[in-house]
Enzyme design. Structure first.
Site, PDB file in Angstrom:
ATOM      1  N   TRP A 144       3.575  -1.991 -15.401  1.00  0.00           N
ATOM      2  CA  TRP A 144       2.172  -2.218 -15.711  1.00  0.00           C
ATOM      3  C   TRP A 144       1.930  -2.594 -17.161  1.00  0.00           C
ATOM      4  O   TRP A 144       0.870  -3.125 -17.492  1.00  0.00           O
ATOM      5  CB  TRP A 144       1.356  -0.950 -15.409  1.00  0.00           C
TER       6      TRP A 144
ATOM      7  N   LYS B  13       7.112  -7.148  -6.629  1.00  0.00           N
ATOM      8  CA  LYS B  13       6.211  -6.009  -6.506  1.00  0.00           C
ATOM      9  C   LYS B  13       5.700  -5.660  -7.895  1.00  0.00           C
ATOM     10  O   LYS B  13       6.349  -4.937  -8.645  1.00  0.00           O
ATOM     11  CB  LYS B  13       6.907  -4.803  -5.890  1.00  0.00           C
ATOM     12  N   PRO B  14       4.514  -6.145  -8.271  1.00  0.00           N
ATOM     13  CA  PRO B  14       3.925  -5.714  -9.533  1.00  0.00           C
ATOM     14  C   PRO B  14       3.269  -4.355  -9.346  1.00  0.00           C
ATOM     15  O   PRO B  14       3.001  -3.921  -8.225  1.00  0.00           O
ATOM     16  CB  PRO B  14       2.881  -6.797  -9.823  1.00  0.00           C
ATOM     17  N   ASP B  15       2.993  -3.658 -10.443  1.00  0.00           N
ATOM     18  CA  ASP B  15       2.222  -2.428 -10.350  1.00  0.00           C
ATOM     19  C   ASP B  15       0.823  -2.766  -9.839  1.00  0.00           C
ATOM     20  O   ASP B  15       0.199  -3.729 -10.283  1.00  0.00           O
ATOM     21  CB  ASP B  15       2.144  -1.764 -11.727  1.00  0.00           C
TER      22      ASP B  15
ATOM     23  N   GLY C 273      11.317  -0.691 -16.035  1.00  0.00           N
ATOM     24  CA  GLY C 273      10.566   0.548 -15.876  1.00  0.00           C
ATOM     25  C   GLY C 273      11.308   1.713 -16.492  1.00  0.00           C
ATOM     26  O   GLY C 273      12.101   1.552 -17.418  1.00  0.00           O
ATOM     27  N   SER C 274      11.075   2.900 -15.958  1.00  0.00           N
ATOM     28  CA  SER C 274      11.651   4.111 -16.524  1.00  0.00           C
ATOM     29  C   SER C 274      13.126   4.229 -16.186  1.00  0.00           C
ATOM     30  O   SER C 274      13.611   3.684 -15.185  1.00  0.00           O
ATOM     31  CB  SER C 274      10.915   5.340 -15.982  1.00  0.00           C
TER      32      SER C 274
ATOM     33  N   GLU D  73      15.876  -3.140 -17.256  1.00  0.00           N
ATOM     34  CA  GLU D  73      15.427  -2.876 -18.618  1.00  0.00           C
ATOM     35  C   GLU D  73      14.628  -1.592 -18.567  1.00  0.00           C
ATOM     36  O   GLU D  73      13.574  -1.523 -17.917  1.00  0.00           O
ATOM     37  CB  GLU D  73      14.586  -4.015 -19.178  1.00  0.00           C
ATOM     38  N   LEU D  74      15.133  -0.550 -19.219  1.00  0.00           N
ATOM     39  CA  LEU D  74      14.615   0.793 -19.032  1.00  0.00           C
ATOM     40  C   LEU D  74      13.998   1.340 -20.323  1.00  0.00           C
ATOM     41  O   LEU D  74      13.478   0.583 -21.119  1.00  0.00           O
ATOM     42  CB  LEU D  74      15.745   1.689 -18.510  1.00  0.00           C
TER      43      LEU D  74
ATOM     44  N   CYS E  37       8.329  -0.935 -24.321  1.00  0.00           N
ATOM     45  CA  CYS E  37       9.679  -0.356 -24.297  1.00  0.00           C
ATOM     46  C   CYS E  37      10.401  -0.508 -25.630  1.00  0.00           C
ATOM     47  O   CYS E  37      11.251   0.318 -25.971  1.00  0.00           O
ATOM     48  CB  CYS E  37      10.507  -1.009 -23.193  1.00  0.00           C
TER      49      CYS E  37
ATOM     50  N   GLU F 244      10.920  10.006 -24.684  1.00  0.00           N
ATOM     51  CA  GLU F 244      10.121   8.797 -24.888  1.00  0.00           C
ATOM     52  C   GLU F 244       8.650   9.143 -24.689  1.00  0.00           C
ATOM     53  O   GLU F 244       8.262   9.660 -23.645  1.00  0.00           O
ATOM     54  CB  GLU F 244      10.550   7.710 -23.911  1.00  0.00           C
TER      55      GLU F 244
END
Length: 535
Positions: free
Chosen positions: A175, A199-201, A250-251, A272-273, A306, A404
């Protein structure tokens, strides 16, 4: 801290220009109907604006069956798309580039309404998508061109490496950067000849759907780009279950689950976290420039980035001056929610983010950290506004020290020994981005090479490395797998295929040689090739 103990608000409110648009002006029924046309979803869901908490739009909600059907449509359309010449596919990206810049006001409104960020921070997404579209629109033919390699037998073996599209890429987008981290990541997949099911938020779906609509206008076949919407735990695993390759941002926790699902099917994945990114202000840094850069590095998109900076290591020789200048700039930042330029920072995106920010700040203060700036929730502006916050004296085991935050909070740590500062910056499970400030370019590069992060910026926070689209961007350690941008950012969406054409003589005994003679001949040949320094 109780409400009575909370610090008084300090950051000013940005004025709202006359005639500025409202959510109702932007998100009309006609717009929603156009953007959701063709979206797989038999249920209904909705998204909301962080500025007020009000509903923006009713949206389709996808079931597992809807996801399977979306993959079916994408899989049926992908071969014809892949059969087009790569320059024709690249032309779509170049037209998309022009359309995004020409109609940026539309998407800036949507990004602001869906994420709550300031307009200038929303414009970073427009810049990033335009740069990516231009780069892959120009460079994709070279990245994907068949490559000649030396063969097993010089002159007799002709080898060509081809790049074949993987098929249908499943993309799960977050998001926080709903334009760049959705369509920005999809562009190289498309030009490589893949279809995409994204799949977007849900809370930022309108931005991704706007980008899909614009790509179709630029010439992308509609069936090649499918969008599914719904709760992450329901729809996300279905995307992973059907995809030929998975792209996830995301996470770290969810990234591990995505990686496990992809591994079980033996399909590739890029992740990518999270990050707990460090900025090092060395003794010879330009303090004024470093303070201004820290504002950008720490508080862009309200710290919901991020690669934003959450840990500041400042040399003792310049620490007091730096903190004073940084705090003054931070306290002067204007907060606002208008769909116009002028605010320096916007809102957090949701209650979960606000709760994390408040918990980290309050716990740190209760355990002895000092509030240098900020620390106040600002419901007078909007339900999720929180002031940009600087903490000093942070120590383990305060949660803000290692977890984080993903919000507008940064901790300051003083150092006297450069080696110690580098060790502390590396003492985290994350390894996404870092920043080094110094007037000595050689020293900056030496320090950068010792930092265990995927990108390092010298005398800036994050934008130069991320904006350099020819160079790879991604994380080390728990910050992810794979890279976006550059050759790695497009080749990951392809399978390497080696085609070897053997000519004149076989790779076997011939010309009357028996096995012993052939073995002796090959032994001599191998020695000669080494002596001639052949690869």
């Amino acid at each position: 801290m109780t409400d009575s103990q909370a610090p008084a608000p300090t950051n000013p409110v940005a004025p709202t220009p006359a005639g500025v648009r409202t959510a109702a002006d932007v998100v009309t029924p006609e717009l929603v109907a156009r953007l959701t046309r063709g979206v797989a979803g038999s249920g209904r869901t909705a998204n909301h604006t962080p500025f007020t908490g009000e509903k923006l739009a009713d949206l389709p909600e996808s079931t597992p069956e809807d996801v399977a059907e979306a993959f079916g449509r994408a899989r049926a359309a992908q071969p014809a798309w892949a059969a087009l010449p790569v320059r024709q596919r690249a032309g779509v990206l170049l037209r998309f580039h022009d359309l995004v810049l020409a109609r940026q006001a539309e998407v800036l409104d949507l990004i602001q309404l869906e994420t709550g960020k300031a307009r200038l921070h929303a414009h970073e997404e427009v810049q990033a998508v335009a740069v990516g579209a231009r780069h892959y629109g120009r460079k994709a033919p070279a990245y994907l061109r068949p490559k000649r390699h030396g063969g097993a037998m010089p002159t007799l073996t002709k080898v060509t490496e081809l790049r074949q599209p993987r098929g249908v890429v499943g993309q799960i987008a977050p998001w926080n950067y709903p334009l760049e981290l959705s369509v920005g990541d999809a562009l190289p997949a498309f030009v490589a000849g893949n279809a995409v099911v994204m799949k977007p938020d849900t809370e930022t779906a309108l931005t991704a759907l706007w980008a899909r609509d614009l790509l179709i206008e630029a010439g992308l076949p509609a069936e090649v780009f499918q969008v599914v919407l719904g709760e992450g735990p329901v729809v996300g695993p279905e995307v992973v279950r059907h995809a030929d390759y998975v792209s996830f941002t995301g996470s770290t926790r969810t990234g591990r689950e995505v990686a496990q699902g992809a591994a079980a099917r033996l399909v590739g994945v890029s992740l990518e976290l999270g990050g707990k990114n460090a900025m090092l202000v060395l003794h010879d840094a330009d303090v004024e420039k470093a303070a201004a850069g820290a504002v950008r590095a720490c508080f862009s998109s309200a710290g919901q980035l991020c690669i934003s900076i959450e840990r500041l290591y400042v040399h003792e020789a310049v620490a007091d001056e730096f903190v004073a200048r940084f705090a003054a700039r931070t306290k002067a930042m204007r907060l606002g929610s208008a769909l116009a330029y002028g605010a320096d920072m916007g809102s957090l995106v949701g209650e979960r983010q606000l709760e994390t920010v408040r918990r980290h700040v309050e716990e740190a203060v209760e355990k002895g950290a000092k509030l240098v700036a900020g620390g106040a929730h600002r419901p007078d502006i909007g339900p999720l506004f929180y002031e940009p916050t600087i903490l000093d004296g942070v120590e383990a085991p305060m949660a803000v020290c290692a977890e984080e935050t993903f919000g507008p909070v940064v901790s300051i740590y003083r150092f006297t020994d450069e080696d110690e500062a580098i060790a502390q910056a590396n003492a985290t499970p994350y390894g996404l981005n870092a920043s080094v400030w110094t007037k000595d370019a050689r020293r900056g590069h030496r320090v950068a090479a010792r930092l265990r992060t995927g990108t390092v910026n010298i005398n800036e926070g994050y934008a130069p490395a991320y904006g350099s689209a020819q160079s790879p961007m991604g994380g080390m350690k728990d910050s992810g797998l794979g890279r976006r941008h550059g050759s790695e950012g497009i080749l990951k969406y392809t399978e390497a295929q080696t085609v070897a054409h053997q000519r004149l003589l076989p790779m076997a005994p011939s010309l009357g040689m028996d096995d012993d003679a052939y073995a002796a001949f090959m032994t001599r040949s191998l020695r000669i090739m080494k002596a001639l320094r052949m690869r």
